[in-house]
Design an enzyme around this catalytic site. Structure first.
Site, PDB file in Angstrom:
ATOM      1  N   GLU A 298       1.563   6.958  -4.038  1.00  0.00           N
ATOM      2  CA  GLU A 298       0.485   7.815  -3.535  1.00  0.00           C
ATOM      3  C   GLU A 298       1.028   8.886  -2.590  1.00  0.00           C
ATOM      4  O   GLU A 298       0.466   9.969  -2.466  1.00  0.00           O
ATOM      5  CB  GLU A 298      -0.562   6.955  -2.809  1.00  0.00           C
ATOM      6  N   HIS A 327      13.697 -12.339 -17.511  1.00  0.00           N
ATOM      7  CA  HIS A 327      13.356 -12.843 -18.837  1.00  0.00           C
ATOM      8  C   HIS A 327      12.228 -12.047 -19.479  1.00  0.00           C
ATOM      9  O   HIS A 327      11.639 -12.485 -20.458  1.00  0.00           O
ATOM     10  CB  HIS A 327      12.988 -14.328 -18.741  1.00  0.00           C
ATOM     11  N   LYS A 441     -12.729   9.374  -8.471  1.00  0.00           N
ATOM     12  CA  LYS A 441     -13.826   8.857  -7.653  1.00  0.00           C
ATOM     13  C   LYS A 441     -15.119   9.632  -7.961  1.00  0.00           C
ATOM     14  O   LYS A 441     -16.167   9.040  -8.211  1.00  0.00           O
ATOM     15  CB  LYS A 441     -13.439   9.036  -6.185  1.00  0.00           C
TER      16      LYS A 441
HETATM   17  O1  PA5 Z   1      -3.595   5.318   1.390  1.00  0.00           O
HETATM   18  C1  PA5 Z   1      -4.771   5.610   1.310  1.00  0.00           C
HETATM   19  O2  PA5 Z   1      -5.325   6.357   2.121  1.00  0.00           O
HETATM   20  C2  PA5 Z   1      -5.664   5.024   0.235  1.00  0.00           C
HETATM   21  O3  PA5 Z   1      -4.958   4.328  -0.729  1.00  0.00           O
HETATM   22  C3  PA5 Z   1      -6.690   4.094   0.861  1.00  0.00           C
HETATM   23  O4  PA5 Z   1      -6.033   3.067   1.548  1.00  0.00           O
HETATM   24  C4  PA5 Z   1      -7.653   3.515  -0.163  1.00  0.00           C
HETATM   25  O5  PA5 Z   1      -8.198   4.509  -0.973  1.00  0.00           O
HETATM   26  C5  PA5 Z   1      -8.787   2.792   0.556  1.00  0.00           C
HETATM   27  O6  PA5 Z   1      -9.432   3.681   1.423  1.00  0.00           O
HETATM   28  P1  PA5 Z   1     -10.306   3.206   2.638  1.00  0.00           P
HETATM   29  O7  PA5 Z   1      -9.466   2.424   3.572  1.00  0.00           O
HETATM   30  O8  PA5 Z   1     -10.822   4.459   3.229  1.00  0.00           O
HETATM   31  O9  PA5 Z   1     -11.410   2.355   2.083  1.00  0.00           O
END
Ligand code: PA5
Length: 474
Positions: A298, A327, A441
């Site tokens: 990410e 394996h 989303k």
């Molecule tokens: O790294 C990030 O910001 C995202 O992966 C969030 O952790 C994830 O989308 C969850 O978001 P939130 O903590 O706002 O619910």
């Protein structure tokens, strides 16, 4: 914490280098030296930005004195009042708690009798599979369960839908006291969870504004569930600080995270090594690989540089468990495309010794195992895999933990976070946003029929896709 091994974790990159792999497959030391000025600039940028913008996580080992006290008090209360602790969260609000619990507590923690466990059972619910929610409700009693709702944005649909389910159930089962069963961990201002927490009086922990989801393990997101399950969170923070102290230098040969970032940068940008396989040789570390996958994917998977130039950066992180996946996946790693680097996570001293008994003397290939131990066998297999990769000109590197404990895990978490921040600098991308997640989303809300204008527009846009053809559905 006194008996805990606090030795440094190490990064061994021999099998990345041309000195070992030859110039065709390895990285020359001179190549690393060429990037020295960029590496120095990356370190200077990260050091200068500490605590600001999205670099708030760099200060978590130092600025949480009162918060840690409050976490420990709350954890104690939870341990006394509840027999189950459920984390509701996803992504950065779940992967850290899962990884730390797997690493530092008994591998069958929930199945242990309560007196051996010493804390409540832990479930981290990071998906909205309806069968999974039902399965959870089948094995817990909400009357004796505390729910920790974790969301930085305070608005994530997955987490808020789980919140709606459990809060309704709690109201039915425990009446007026329902809010005592919920702890919220969220942003100081943004989102809906903070409003709900204030309205209903939930116990509340904050995620600092400068700490993003995937960098949040060392704030209350990760520290509260860990403390509830008896983990020494002070040692985790101490371990993070110890790694931080090793990541100050501009010189790659004195700064393990900077060296790692430069090597991976060379892999990605100069060598087409677009896949990084994290292969822990320890079940305790298998979810650390998941946690790292999110952090790396990410943070670095971006299509625009900070100067607005188009790009397609990133390296696909893959999780693989040693020896299990020898394996299933190793064949591909040794003989498939030359697009992978393997990162072994090695444990020097396991917390258990498992001797292999003598026997089967009539079968020499079985009998030779007798008198050795599973500890020796797992490391021999890691070395065997390292050799098999070397023989085929494949890169690997080894991060060694002297043992898996709160201190070494804190070091590892901070090492990976620093590496990611440096890699973002080298690639000149924003490592702290995730715009590519937004589209999916918005599209899902449109599918679900959200009536606000933004989603309606998206629903109309989605209709413009070419119609699906029956011929392609078999
Ligand atoms: O790294 C990030 O910001 C995202 O992966 C969030 O952790 C994830 O989308 C969850 O978001 P939130 O903590 O706002 O619910």
């Amino acid at each position: 914490m006194s008996d805990m091994v606090k030795k440094p974790i190490t990064l061994d990159v021999n099998h990345m280098m041309a000195d070992t792999l030859g110039f065709q497959y390895g990285i020359a030391r001179s190549q690393v030296e060429e990037y020295a000025p960029f590496a120095a600039a990356a370190n200077q940028a990260v050091q200068a930005g500490r605590g600001k913008n999205w670099l708030g996580w760099t200060e978590l080992p130092y600025n949480q004195g009162e918060i840690v006290e409050k976490i420990e008090k709350t954890a104690q209360r939870v341990r006394e009042q509840f027999d189950t602790f459920v984390v509701l969260g996803i992504g950065g609000s779940a992967l850290g708690p899962i990884a730390v619990q797997q690493a530092l507590n008994h591998l069958h923690y929930n199945e242990l009798p309560a007196e051996k466990r010493g804390g409540p059972r832990l479930y981290v619910e990071d998906n909205i599979d309806p069968e999974r929610m039902q399965a959870l409700l089948d094995v817990i009693d909400v009357k004796t369960t505390c729910f920790n709702v974790i969301t930085k944005s305070g608005a994530t649909a997955e987490t808020m839908s789980q919140y709606l389910t459990v809060s309704e159930l709690l109201k039915k089962e425990v009446g007026d006291k329902w809010a005592d069963h919920i702890i919220a961990t969220t942003d100081t201002e943004k989102g809906n969870l903070i409003k709900l927490a204030k309205e209903h009086g939930f116990d509340l922990f904050y995620i600092p504004a400068t700490v993003g989801g995937r960098f949040s393990e060392l704030c209350p997101v990760g520290l509260l569930p860990a403390a509830v399950c008896g983990i020494d969170i002070r040692a985790m923070l101490e371990g993070a600080a110890a790694m931080d102290a090793r990541c100050k230098s501009d010189n790659v040969w004195d700064n393990p995270a900077l060296l790692e970032a430069v090597l991976q940068y060379i892999c990605m940008e100069d060598m087409g090594i677009n896949v990084q396989v994290t292969m822990p040789y320890a079940d305790s570390l298998k979810y650390m690989a998941d946690w790292f996958c999110q952090l790396w994917a990410e943070s670095l998977g971006k299509n625009v540089t900070r100067k607005g130039m188009a790009c397609n950066h990133g390296q696909t992180p893959v999780k693989s468990l040693g020896v299990t996946d020898q394996h299933s996946q190793l064949q591909l790693y040794t003989e498939g495309p030359y697009d992978k680097v393997i990162t072994f996570l090695k444990v020097e001293n396991f917390r258990a010794q498992s001797p292999i008994p003598h026997g089967c003397e009539e079968f020499p290939d079985v009998a030779f195992l007798g008198g050795k131990s599973l500890n020796q066998l797992i490391e021999a297999e890691r070395q065997g895999t390292e050799y098999a990769l070397y023989k085929k000109g494949r890169m690997s590197q080894t991060i060694t933990l002297p043992e898996v404990n709160a201190h070494t895990l804190g070091q590892l978490i901070f090492f990976y976070e620093m590496t990611t921040a440096y890699a973002g600098e080298l690639l000149d991308i924003d490592a702290f946003n995730q715009p590519g997640v937004e589209e999916s989303k918005i599209a899902s809300y449109a599918v679900l029929g959200n009536t606000s204008e933004k989603y309606q527009k998206k629903a109309a846009e989605m209709k413009n896709r070419p119609a699906e053809q029956d011929a392609y559905i078999l």
